[in-house]
Design a protein around this motif. Sequence first.
Motif, short mmCIF file in Angstrom:
data_model
loop_
_atom_site.label_atom_id
_atom_site.label_comp_id
_atom_site.label_asym_id
_atom_site.label_seq_id
_atom_site.Cartn_x
_atom_site.Cartn_y
_atom_site.Cartn_z
N ARG A 195 -28.73 51.94 45.38
CA ARG A 195 -27.76 51.09 44.78
C ARG A 195 -27.01 50.26 45.91
NH1 ARG A 195 -24.46 54.91 41.09
NH2 ARG A 195 -24.61 56.29 42.74
N GLY A 196 -27.87 49.86 46.82
CA GLY A 196 -27.17 49.26 47.87
C GLY A 196 -26.16 47.91 47.42
N ASN A 197 -26.73 47.33 46.49
CA ASN A 197 -26.26 45.94 46.13
C ASN A 197 -24.93 46.17 45.35
OD1 ASN A 197 -28.29 44.27 47.00
ND2 ASN A 197 -29.17 44.38 45.01
N LEU A 198 -24.75 47.35 44.75
CA LEU A 198 -23.57 47.64 44.12
C LEU A 198 -22.48 47.90 44.94
CD1 LEU A 198 -21.78 48.53 41.75
CD2 LEU A 198 -23.12 50.78 41.75
N TYR A 199 -22.83 48.61 45.85
CA TYR A 199 -21.81 49.18 47.03
C TYR A 199 -21.58 48.07 48.01
CZ TYR A 199 -21.53 53.80 44.87
OH TYR A 199 -21.50 54.81 43.94
N ARG A 200 -22.36 47.27 48.57
CA ARG A 200 -22.03 45.98 49.29
C ARG A 200 -20.80 45.50 48.66
NH1 ARG A 200 -27.54 46.51 50.89
NH2 ARG A 200 -28.35 45.39 49.15
N ALA A 201 -21.06 44.81 47.37
CA ALA A 201 -19.80 44.39 46.63
C ALA A 201 -18.63 45.22 46.69
CB ALA A 201 -20.34 44.06 45.11
N GLU A 202 -18.71 46.61 46.57
CA GLU A 202 -17.25 47.44 46.55
C GLU A 202 -16.82 47.22 47.84
OE1 GLU A 202 -15.83 48.69 44.45
OE2 GLU A 202 -16.95 48.52 42.44
N MET A 209 -12.55 52.62 41.80
CA MET A 209 -13.35 51.98 42.77
C MET A 209 -12.56 50.51 43.48
SD MET A 209 -15.74 53.65 43.27
CE MET A 209 -16.98 52.55 44.11
N PRO A 210 -12.77 50.38 44.58
CA PRO A 210 -12.16 49.28 44.98
C PRO A 210 -12.06 47.81 44.08
CG PRO A 210 -13.47 50.13 46.81
CD PRO A 210 -13.85 50.92 45.48
N SER A 211 -13.18 47.56 43.31
CA SER A 211 -12.97 46.42 42.68
C SER A 211 -12.01 46.52 41.39
CB SER A 211 -14.38 46.06 42.13
OG SER A 211 -14.87 47.04 41.42
N MET A 225 -18.51 54.38 36.67
CA MET A 225 -18.24 53.28 37.50
C MET A 225 -17.49 52.22 37.12
SD MET A 225 -18.87 52.44 40.90
CE MET A 225 -20.36 53.78 41.00
N ARG A 226 -16.16 51.80 37.59
CA ARG A 226 -15.49 50.65 37.33
C ARG A 226 -15.91 49.37 37.41
NH1 ARG A 226 -14.35 55.40 36.82
NH2 ARG A 226 -12.35 56.47 37.37
N GLU A 229 -14.06 56.03 45.54
CA GLU A 229 -13.06 56.05 44.65
C GLU A 229 -11.59 56.32 45.33
OE1 GLU A 229 -16.11 58.01 41.98
OE2 GLU A 229 -15.46 58.02 44.16
N LEU A 230 -10.51 55.63 44.93
CA LEU A 230 -9.30 55.63 45.66
C LEU A 230 -8.20 56.01 44.81
CD1 LEU A 230 -9.65 52.48 47.93
CD2 LEU A 230 -9.31 54.95 48.76
N GLY A 231 -7.12 56.93 45.25
CA GLY A 231 -5.98 56.86 44.34
C GLY A 231 -5.77 58.04 43.35
N GLN A 232 -4.78 58.11 42.87
CA GLN A 232 -4.44 59.35 42.12
C GLN A 232 -5.33 59.46 40.67
OE1 GLN A 232 -0.64 60.85 41.79
NE2 GLN A 232 0.24 59.75 43.71
N THR A 233 -5.88 58.22 40.13
CA THR A 233 -6.89 58.26 39.27
C THR A 233 -8.12 57.86 39.48
OG1 THR A 233 -5.94 56.32 38.16
CG2 THR A 233 -5.00 58.28 37.24
#
Length: 269
Positions: free
Chosen positions: A152-159, A191-193, A1-2, A184-188
């Motif tokens: 892991r709701g807290n983590l993903y609410r932030a994301e 995570m949004p953050s 996780m980034r 996760e997004l993009g070619q590599t």
Amino acid sequence: MRALSVAALAALAFGIGSARAAQCGDSPEGFKAWLEDFKQVAINDGVSPDVVDSALTNANFDPSVLAHDHGQAALQGNYAAFAARHITPARIKRGKTMLVAYAEPLDRIEQRYGVPGPVLVAIWGLETDFGSGLGSYPTFSALATLAYDCRRGNLYRAELIDALMIVQRGLLTPSQMRGAWAGELGQTQFMPSAYLKYGVSSNGGRGGNLIGNSADALASTANFLQAHGWQRGAKWDEGQPNFAAILEWNNAPIYAKTIGEFADRLAEP
């Protein structure tokens, strides 16, 4: 996780303070009511109502996302078997082709960040097969499902807040945001953050298009590694100075070792 961005941590703290938004579940029942509460949390945290509506109105609970999240085992097994499945002759051949095709931007990226092309192309190949497999999960449904889950709701609410900020900053539209099951997004696969914090264009500008522009994705990956301690000119395999930076990219030792081995193979003449 980034790593989480400052904005995401602020959103996380706000979310914890909202009793209604902190409710959770592992089935569709209650999800829509939770999402309505979360929309107000996002608006209170500075996301415009228009962005919230455009991104979350069609977000749905996706049980397949939870199935993936609850069943991760691939990175717990045998390293040799994992590496053999992922570092194939065909992938090595294509990776070497990509090193030639992107030689100019990779050279600029190494000059700026100190990360060699073979390492970046290895990550690119392992994450999305050089951009050919970005994932098909709608990002907002995936993140909302994980944010609603009790594990892991807290983590993903932030994301989820940071995913909304990607839209608000004009980097991507909600319809463009499709990727892996964990958001996760993009070619590599950022995570949004991490997209907000480390996303850059290949010429050094902020933001970048990590989905549609391969050079931007590679530059952003190098920016991430540099920010996590990459040492220019040092090696990257286990026990060498830059292995710790690769572990920051993915903290599963099997995966990090596979990145290193793949990069070694790509760096061979």
